[in-house]
Design a protein around this motif. Sequence first.
Motif, PDB file in Angstrom:
ATOM      1  N   GLY A   1      25.876  24.359  14.803  1.00 19.77           N
ATOM      2  CA  GLY A   1      25.725  25.301  15.898  1.00 19.77           C
ATOM      3  C   GLY A   1      26.192  26.688  15.476  1.00 19.77           C
TER       4      GLY A   1
ATOM      5  N   LYS B   1      21.650  16.965  21.885  1.00 20.31           N
ATOM      6  CA  LYS B   1      20.255  16.526  21.739  1.00 20.31           C
ATOM      7  C   LYS B   1      19.902  15.245  22.521  1.00 20.31           C
ATOM      8  CE  LYS B   1      19.456  19.474  17.843  1.00 20.31           C
ATOM      9  NZ  LYS B   1      20.392  19.830  16.794  1.00 20.31           N
TER      10      LYS B   1
ATOM     11  N   ASP C   1      29.873  15.346  13.237  1.00 22.16           N
ATOM     12  CA  ASP C   1      28.940  16.050  14.108  1.00 22.16           C
ATOM     13  C   ASP C   1      27.663  15.215  14.176  1.00 22.16           C
ATOM     14  OD1 ASP C   1      27.241  17.680  15.454  1.00 22.16           O
ATOM     15  OD2 ASP C   1      27.584  19.463  14.216  1.00 22.16           O
TER      16      ASP C   1
ATOM     17  N   GLU D   1      28.269  16.592   9.212  1.00 19.19           N
ATOM     18  CA  GLU D   1      27.210  15.752   9.758  1.00 19.19           C
ATOM     19  C   GLU D   1      27.207  14.514   8.861  1.00 19.19           C
ATOM     20  OE1 GLU D   1      23.211  17.717  10.514  1.00 19.19           O
ATOM     21  OE2 GLU D   1      24.148  19.236   9.297  1.00 19.19           O
TER      22      GLU D   1
ATOM     23  N   THR E   1      26.411  23.234  20.201  1.00 14.05           N
ATOM     24  CA  THR E   1      27.300  24.318  19.776  1.00 14.05           C
ATOM     25  C   THR E   1      28.624  24.257  20.525  1.00 14.05           C
ATOM     26  OG1 THR E   1      25.484  25.801  19.206  1.00 14.05           O
ATOM     27  CG2 THR E   1      27.573  26.854  19.762  1.00 14.05           C
TER      28      THR E   1
HETATM   29  C1  LIG Z   1      21.428  21.013  16.839  1.00  8.90           C
HETATM   30  C2  LIG Z   1      22.770  20.852  16.233  1.00  8.90           C
HETATM   31  C3  LIG Z   1      23.891  21.562  16.698  1.00  8.90           C
HETATM   32  C4  LIG Z   1      23.777  22.652  17.727  1.00  8.90           C
HETATM   33  O1  LIG Z   1      23.353  22.163  18.950  1.00  8.90           O
HETATM   34  P1  LIG Z   1      22.729  23.206  20.015  1.00  8.90           P
HETATM   35  O2  LIG Z   1      22.472  22.345  21.211  1.00  8.90           O
HETATM   36  O3  LIG Z   1      21.519  23.778  19.381  1.00  8.90           O
HETATM   37  O4  LIG Z   1      23.780  24.218  20.273  1.00  8.90           O
HETATM   38  C5  LIG Z   1      25.107  21.274  16.155  1.00  8.90           C
HETATM   39  N1  LIG Z   1      25.254  20.338  15.214  1.00  8.90           N
HETATM   40  C6  LIG Z   1      24.205  19.642  14.724  1.00  8.90           C
HETATM   41  C7  LIG Z   1      24.423  18.591  13.696  1.00  8.90           C
HETATM   42  C8  LIG Z   1      22.935  19.893  15.222  1.00  8.90           C
HETATM   43  O5  LIG Z   1      21.894  19.223  14.708  1.00  8.90           O
END
Ligand SMILES: *Cc1c(COP(=O)(O)O)cnc(C)c1O
Length: 431
Positions: free
Chosen positions: A153, A274, A246, A213, A125
């Motif tokens: 996020g 992640k 993203d 994404e 996020t």
């Molecule tokens: C999980 C995710 C987020 C948010 O990440 P957090 O660590 O949960 O804040 C943002 N963008 C994508 C593509 C995600 O999969």
Amino acid sequence: MSNTCIPFSLNASLERFTKAVSMIPGGVNSPVRAFKSVGGTPVFLKRAKGSRFWDIDGNEYIDFCQSWGPLVLGHADERVVAAVREAACNGLSFGACHEGEIQMAELILSAMRDFNCVRLVNSGTEAVMTALRLARGATSRDLIVKFEGGYHGHSDSMLVKAGSGLVTFGEADSSGIPSKIANQTIVTAFDDEDRVADIFKQYGSRIAAVIIEPLPANNGLLVQRRDFLQYLREITQVNGSLLIFDEVISGFRFNFGGYYQMIDVIPDLVTLGKVIGGGMPVGAIAGSREIMKNLAPEGSVYQAGTLSGNPVSLAAGIETLKILSDGSIHKKLENLGRKFASLLEGANITSLRFERVGSIFWLHLDEGELPKKPAEISRAAMERYKTLYWPLLEKGFYLPPSPYEVMFLSASHNEEELTKFADALINKMQN
Ligand SMILES: *Cc1c(COP(=O)(O)O)cnc(C)c1O
């Protein structure tokens, strides 16, 4: 697996969840954990190792959620845990410069040679929030374009949905977001060059960035055409807007680097999270020095964090990336993914359909074409998922508790576990 003599019971989980609900909104600290999309109440976990975890009632599960993506090596990998232990003994937080920050930057930039500058934050996020502010600051423009069904996020400008009409300014998708902020985001559809062209025709000179994404994996796994992503690359370039990929889920999941390298479409900024934290809170924004130098203290776009670059979190991420760097883990994950796919395909059940990229799977339990947009996800597929969820959980298979969420394989899953799960799933689909 849960011993067949002991009946599957979730009494302890149920009791603790009731307690949690009395103090925590919905009993959870992130909404999807509440199991609303599959009914029932969530399991409370006690311990996790490799591909498995155990709940407080003593049930054992093979985990196909893997903390929603970070755990590419599986739970509590010994090397990662050892690195975290060592770092913790040397200080939990410095709030000052240290070698780990350089190591992490070098690992990310050596994997993504199209970029030469990176800023570390604490979550996906935060990475996205920073990338958007940076894009706006660097271009002196306000508008952002995002896609319906892309998740980025929970920052204000990303919690927006399409209004009515073809080219639309976003409407808040959550209470508490001022409409003045929501309508600085234009929401459009995946897989549709014409609509993107219309948006740029009308607003091109006001668009700071397009964010997507490149492999949408938060509303199913909606694999996009490379042509579409390349089109976004070109139209943003022509209009002086930035392209943000993203890659919080996809980064380092399939290769030592980004999904953008697999499709050979190079964005201006990449957001990460992640996997780069290996189970600990780490996020990052990577880009060219020319854009990144706009961030404070070098530039005027403000961004900060008390715990950014935290030495313990970075130790987990650094160790994970080092382990990934020779490519053997990704090869293993691809082989596991292929094996699991062949097991499901072998069953020859027309409504047992799935999308797969490497170690990410998404079950779309209905006949016909796989969706490219969230609107194409069928009701029947969602209902089947809900129906299957609890019988599979009872058999010891923990899936993400929502039909929109993808499954993750980790390097600690093995073929025997995949075969067991495939057999159970096929068996339930035949009944
Ligand atoms: C999980 C995710 C987020 C948010 O990440 P957090 O660590 O949960 O804040 C943002 N963008 C994508 C593509 C995600 O999969």
